[in-house]
Enzyme design. Structure first.
Site, PDB file in Angstrom:
ATOM      1  N   GLN A   1      24.683   5.698 -53.929  1.00 49.77           N
ATOM      2  CA  GLN A   1      24.033   6.559 -54.908  1.00 49.77           C
ATOM      3  C   GLN A   1      22.972   7.442 -54.263  1.00 49.77           C
ATOM      4  O   GLN A   1      22.856   8.628 -54.567  1.00 49.77           O
ATOM      5  CB  GLN A   1      23.422   5.701 -56.025  1.00 49.77           C
ATOM      6  N   PHE A   2      22.222   6.876 -53.357  1.00 56.50           N
ATOM      7  CA  PHE A   2      21.301   7.605 -52.476  1.00 56.50           C
ATOM      8  C   PHE A   2      21.440   6.975 -51.089  1.00 56.50           C
ATOM      9  O   PHE A   2      21.622   5.760 -50.971  1.00 56.50           O
ATOM     10  CB  PHE A   2      19.852   7.506 -52.960  1.00 56.50           C
ATOM     11  N   GLU A  41      25.604  -3.000 -52.716  1.00 53.62           N
ATOM     12  CA  GLU A  41      26.097  -2.143 -51.634  1.00 53.62           C
ATOM     13  C   GLU A  41      26.801  -2.933 -50.532  1.00 53.62           C
ATOM     14  O   GLU A  41      27.839  -2.516 -50.008  1.00 53.62           O
ATOM     15  CB  GLU A  41      24.949  -1.332 -51.033  1.00 53.62           C
ATOM     16  N   ASP A  63      19.327   6.199 -49.062  1.00 55.08           N
ATOM     17  CA  ASP A  63      18.297   5.171 -48.869  1.00 55.08           C
ATOM     18  C   ASP A  63      18.839   3.776 -49.166  1.00 55.08           C
ATOM     19  O   ASP A  63      18.424   2.786 -48.561  1.00 55.08           O
ATOM     20  CB  ASP A  63      17.101   5.433 -49.786  1.00 55.08           C
ATOM     21  N   PHE A  64      19.779   3.702 -50.138  1.00 50.75           N
ATOM     22  CA  PHE A  64      20.253   2.399 -50.601  1.00 50.75           C
ATOM     23  C   PHE A  64      21.220   1.733 -49.623  1.00 50.75           C
ATOM     24  O   PHE A  64      21.607   0.590 -49.823  1.00 50.75           O
ATOM     25  CB  PHE A  64      20.919   2.536 -51.971  1.00 50.75           C
ATOM     26  N   HIS A  71      14.064   7.615 -52.354  1.00 52.23           N
ATOM     27  CA  HIS A  71      15.232   8.437 -52.682  1.00 52.23           C
ATOM     28  C   HIS A  71      15.294   9.728 -51.870  1.00 52.23           C
ATOM     29  O   HIS A  71      16.007  10.652 -52.254  1.00 52.23           O
ATOM     30  CB  HIS A  71      15.225   8.806 -54.175  1.00 52.23           C
TER      31      HIS A  71
END
Length: 661
Positions: A423-424, A401, A426-427, A468
């Site tokens: 992707q989420f 990321e 959170d990431f 997530h």
């Protein structure tokens, strides 16, 4: 004095050899002057590159003037070799308006499009990913240009270094990764930083070409880098270059060098790149004492003259309006209004359609993210995009990321828009540094736009557990320079995403994944915008104001309808900028307000809105401002735990208590 160093100059003209010498001498003389000014308190700090000039000079002169270079603290030679007027450099170091950053940055923490330089970033690692983005833009535009980026041996321990090398190798990006291995990271010797003989050996793991170059030999640096650069322009690829050199002064002048053994200092003093090259030129009768004196006197005269000009510039004055207005780039693009023709779309389809129409509107717009190409992303939002737009513009990324967000910034430096799918949401923590320290600060620091959108699938309610399910807008809305958007309906999602892509500022775009396939409505079919900073009043009433956003909007609608509450229901849509005018007008009418967020309660947006209402509407309130949010825990997996973590079951009670106050 005969030079103890060997110089192979058969391929270079005498004019080129003199140019190399002059180019090294100029930053050396500037540095000597700066050290005097530092002792006099006329500049605040100095990071000396004395003894390392050959690297900056050799690399910069090997590049074409329109090829970007990303230097470090000790690369003054990069700036002087690009013929930047010294008065601007001196003004920069003195915090004058006539510098490059309007007094907002010090020393070499600035960039300039005019001279194709992106300045030093203290976190070190992001520079490498930014170079990837610039190089990717060169590839997409078929310019046959390369990008050079510097780091020190200490920076090679950062994860961003490894991410950047991997991305560059996988994408075959024309980047020269230049490591100045100068012996120490501040006071930590290389023996305590890495356990390999040569940093160049790390290229093997990434399938990259690498070279080790004597960083104190300006002829070797220039000739080898020049040869490599010519090859890379024809056959684009990344190359890792390790320059062996030494830092003969402290990390910065206040640090000193007491931790360095004297015999080591003596050894490298004998390898001084400038003194050895001067001795060589004189031995070869290429340079005589008289010409050497003339060259030095001309440079000293230029330094003094330019310094006097910089000193005469007035001290910078504070103007609050100017400071605030420079946090964001001007985003006054022409708004496209929705058409009357509509079709029913789910939230997920509206997001996809906004991306699709934006790809058509901006032919160089690039999408990046994990699995977004053939697979279409984990939520299938970009399904079919590769067939329509090709893999150059719809790019699967490695799991990195940080480097991809940095790459997006690099694209922006070259005028290319991008959208990055996390992707989420959170990431994003794996790329947090470039978001808050690079994207957010760029325009304020040196006027460079960060023209990118980070798409953030977020939210609880789907049993995805702690990694997530977060709705983490609070991490970003307090960072000046970012815009934060959080739609609750398909039509808003489409229009706001189009606006986000057109906006030249970095936009954090939250998409609640529970809404993707559960909410649908009629959405205008054509391309259109919804302006930021304009909340939507979904329902009008007189008894209470409800302020909310995201999935919480739907929870509140259900409660208000079921209980027949006369409420002003405000869907914020845009968190930064925030529509305070609509909020304040409603509070003045209803005299009671409740703010609902999905995020955990403490330190969230509800707290800030509550404070704003108290400061601006206190005399209109008939009751305390009420906040409702999730429990102060991570998001649990079990449905029972998750249902009680979320504030859904607490909203109705809180509203009734407020109405009875």
């Amino acid at each position: 004095m005969n030079s103890p160093m060997s110089f192979e100059t058969s391929n270079l003209s005498q004019e080129m050899l003199i140019q190399l010498y002059q180019s090294m001498l100029k930053p050396r003389l500037i540095e000597e002057k700066m050290l005097v000014l530092l002792r006099q308190g006329k500049i605040s700090k100095w990071f000396s590159g004395i003894g390392q000039e050959a690297i900056s000079i050799g690399v910069t002169l090997s590049l074409q003037n329109d090829e970007f270079i990303l230097p470090m603290h000790r690369n003054l030679g990069v700036f002087t070799s690009r013929n930047i007027p010294l008065r601007k450099l001196f003004a920069q170091w003195q915090g004058k308006l006539e510098g490059f950053s309007k007094g907002r940055e010090r020393s070499f923490h600035f960039g300039t499009q005019e001279y194709k330089i992106v300045g030093m970033i203290s976190h070190l690692g992001p520079q490498l990913g930014i170079a990837n983005g610039i190089a990717l833009a060169e590839v997409l535009k078929n310019t046959n240009k390369l990008t050079a980026v510097f780091t020190g041996e200490g920076g090679t321990s950062e994860g961003d270094f490894h991410e950047a090398l991997n991305v560059a190798s996988v994408w075959k990006l024309p980047v020269l990764f230049c490591i100045e291995n100068n012996g120490y990271g501040l006071s930590t010797p290389i023996s305590e930083q890495f356990n390999c003989e040569n940093l160049a050996d790390r290229a093997l793991g990434y399938g990259m070409e690498s070279h080790i170059i004597d960083g104190n030999n300006v002829v070797d640096v220039y000739q080898k880098v020049n040869e490599i650069a010519k090859s890379v322009r024809v056959h684009p690829r990344p190359v890792l270059l390790e320059f062996k050199t030494f830092r003969v002064r402290g990390h910065e002048e206040a640090s000193g060098t007491k931790y360095v053994p004297q015999e080591l200092l003596d050894f490298w003093a004998a390898k001084d790149p400038l003194e050895n090259f001067r001795a060589f030129l004189k031995d070869q009768n290429i340079l005589c004492d008289e010409v050497d004196i003339q060259i030095k006197e001309a440079i000293v005269h230029e330094i003094n003259e330019e310094l006097d000009i910089a000193r005469a510039y007035p001290e910078i004055s504070f103007n609050e309006e100017n400071e605030i207005s420079d946090v964001y780039a001007n985003s006054e693009f022409k708004l496209v209004h929705p058409s009357e023709k509509t079709k029913e779309l789910r939230f997920v389809d509206a997001v996809s359609e906004a991306l699709d129409q934006s790809m058509e509107r901006f032919p160089d717009l690039v999408l990046m993210g994990q699995d977004i190409a053939e697979y279409g992303g984990v939520f299938k939002i970009t399904e079919g995009f590769v067939e329509k737009y090709g893999k150059a513009r719809v790019r699967n990324t490695p799991i990195c990321e940080s480097s991809i967000i940095e790459t997006a910034y690099g694209l922006s430096v070259k005028g290319i828009k991008s959208v990055v799918e996390l992707q989420f949401s959170d990431f994003v923590t794996s790329g947090f540094n470039p978001v808050v320290n690079v994207l957010a600060k760029s325009y304020y620091r040196w006027g460079q736009m960060s023209d990118t959108v980070l798409r953030m699938p977020c939210g609880a309610g789907v049993g995805a557990g702690p990694f997530h399910s977060q709705t983490n807008e609070a991490w970003f809305f307090k960072t000046p320079g970012l815009k934060v958007v959080y739609p609750a309906f398909p039509a808003d999602a489409k229009g706001l995403l189009a606006t986000a892509i057109e906006d030249p500022n970095p936009v954090i775009f939250f998409e609640h994944k529970m809404l993707y396939r559960s909410v649908r409505e009629n959405v205008p079919t054509d391309y259109y915008h919804i302006p930021f900073g304009k909340a939507n009043v979904l329902k009008s009433g007189n008894d209470i104001t409800v302020v909310t956003y995201g999935a919480a909007v739907h929870w509140v609608i259900e409660i208000v309808q079921k209980e027949k509450i006369s409420a002003d229901l405000i869907d914020l849509r845009s968190l930064i900028p925030l529509d305070t005018e609509t909020i304040f007008e409603s509070v003045k009418k209803t005299n009671r307000v409740i703010i609902v967020q999905e995020d955990t309660l403490f330190g969230g947006l509800a707290s800030e809105i509550s404070a704003l209402i108290t400061e601006n509407c206190f005399q209109y309130l008939d009751a305390p401002v009420k906040r409702v949010g999730s429990l102060e825990t991570p998001v649990p997996f079990s449905k029972t735990l998750e249902d009680n973590f979320l504030p859904i079951n607490r909203i109705e009670k809180a509203m009734k208590e407020l109405l009875l106050f």
